[in-house]
Design an enzyme around this catalytic site. Structure first.
Site, PDB file in Angstrom:
ATOM      1  CD  GLU A 151      94.340  63.907  51.180  1.00 45.36           C
ATOM      2  OE1 GLU A 151      94.878  64.551  51.750  1.00 45.36           O
ATOM      3  OE2 GLU A 151      93.943  64.129  49.931  1.00 45.36           O
ATOM      4  CG  HIS A 181      98.103  65.901  51.406  1.00 43.83           C
ATOM      5  ND1 HIS A 181      97.028  65.927  50.688  1.00 43.83           N
ATOM      6  CD2 HIS A 181      98.795  66.764  51.001  1.00 43.83           C
ATOM      7  CE1 HIS A 181      97.597  66.902  49.732  1.00 43.83           C
ATOM      8  NE2 HIS A 181      98.660  67.346  49.824  1.00 43.83           N
TER       9      HIS A 181
HETATM   10  P1  PGA Z   1     101.733  72.856  46.896  1.00 47.68           P
HETATM   11  O1  PGA Z   1     101.254  71.333  47.184  1.00 47.68           O
HETATM   12  O2  PGA Z   1     102.944  72.492  46.600  1.00 47.68           O
HETATM   13  O3  PGA Z   1     101.097  72.949  45.783  1.00 47.68           O
HETATM   14  O4  PGA Z   1     101.130  73.906  48.002  1.00 47.68           O
HETATM   15  C1  PGA Z   1     101.616  70.618  48.339  1.00 47.68           C
HETATM   16  C2  PGA Z   1     100.952  69.346  48.722  1.00 47.68           C
HETATM   17  O5  PGA Z   1      99.713  69.361  48.417  1.00 47.68           O
HETATM   18  O6  PGA Z   1     101.774  68.374  49.446  1.00 47.68           O
END
Ligand code: PGA
Length: 244
Positions: free
Chosen positions: A141, A136
């Site tokens: 999503e 995503h």
């Molecule tokens: P994260 O999340 O930087 O905490 O890995 C990235 C995202 O879900 O887009």
């Protein structure tokens, strides 16, 4: 898509922070697209340091965030309003009236429209992105149409599980959010996608396969001419093996 491979997360953060600083120095009224999560934290730390060292001013910068949870008060510690305030806004000279986040409360249709109108008026110069394990971008999503504007989403179970680390338990994680759409993100003039660590390997491998599919929202970025993917050595060893 340009790929920049750095040795580790710190070097990635340094590189991206310097890109943003150079952009703001060159265009003081830069419009930045900002992301939350763990990935951009190192960039924000370096932007704060650069401001404190007198290397950059944010006085004329405008910001738009990708997304916000629905059902959390703005003041809730895990809201993205609070995240941005803690990590960046309160430490620098940004004018808070120029810092935009989607509104996770009230009339979503009206607030989505308002967000798109503001973005039309102030197009994003550089959009910072992380990537979910499921591919995503923002909270778009898998299965999200590429022509979506800012909209309300129901989060994937995988996303809820990933984000549970910030909440007291799984049940406390919001299940809905408001996010820039994929079309909104692609309107940015330039995009920097950051990914580090083993957890992102599969998503990055799928992205690097070059296949453009709604099953991998980040693959929409192949349709944009100014995308830089910044990765660490954990991921770049796979990317080079994959592309050879
Ligand atoms: P994260 O999340 O930087 O905490 O890995 C990235 C995202 O879900 O887009």
């Amino acid at each position: 898509m340009k790929i920049i491979a750095k040795k580790d997360y710190d070097a990635m953060s340094e590189y991206v922070a310097e890109q943003l600083i150079a952009q703001i120095q060159q265009k003081p009224d830069t419009v930045l697209g900002l992301a939350t999560g763990s990935t951009p934290e190192g960039v924000y730390e370096r932007l704060v340091k650069a401001y404190q060292d007198g290397r950059v001013t944010f006085a004329r910068v405008r910001t738009f965030n990708l997304d916000e949870y629905i059902g959390l008060d703005k003041a809730h510690a895990q809201s993205y309003h609070a995240y941005m305030n803690e990590k960046l806004f309160k430490h620098v000279d940004l004018d808070l009236t120029r810092c935009h986040l989607p509104d996770g409360s009230g009339d979503f249709e009206a607030s989505s429209h308002a967000y798109e109108s503001a973005l039309k008026q102030y197009p994003i110069d550089i959009q910072l992105l992380g990537i979910g394990r499921n591919g995503h971008i923002g909270f778009n999503e898998p299965g999200t149409a590429f022509d979506t504007a800012t909209h309300v989403v129901t989060l994937d179970q995988a996303t809820v599980a990933d984000n549970a680390r910030y909440f007291k338990d799984l049940a406390a994680v919001p299940t809905q959010a408001i996010t820039m759409g994929i079309q909104t993100i692609l309107k940015a003039k330039a995009i920097i996608l950051m990914a580090s660590g083993e957890a992102k390997r599969e998503a990055i491998m799928r992205l690097m396969s070059g296949k453009v599919t709604e099953a991998l929202p980040a693959s929409a970025l192949h349709r944009h001419g100014e995308v830089t993917l910044v990765i660490d050595a954990v991921l770049s060893q796979h990317v080079s093996r994959h592309t050879l």
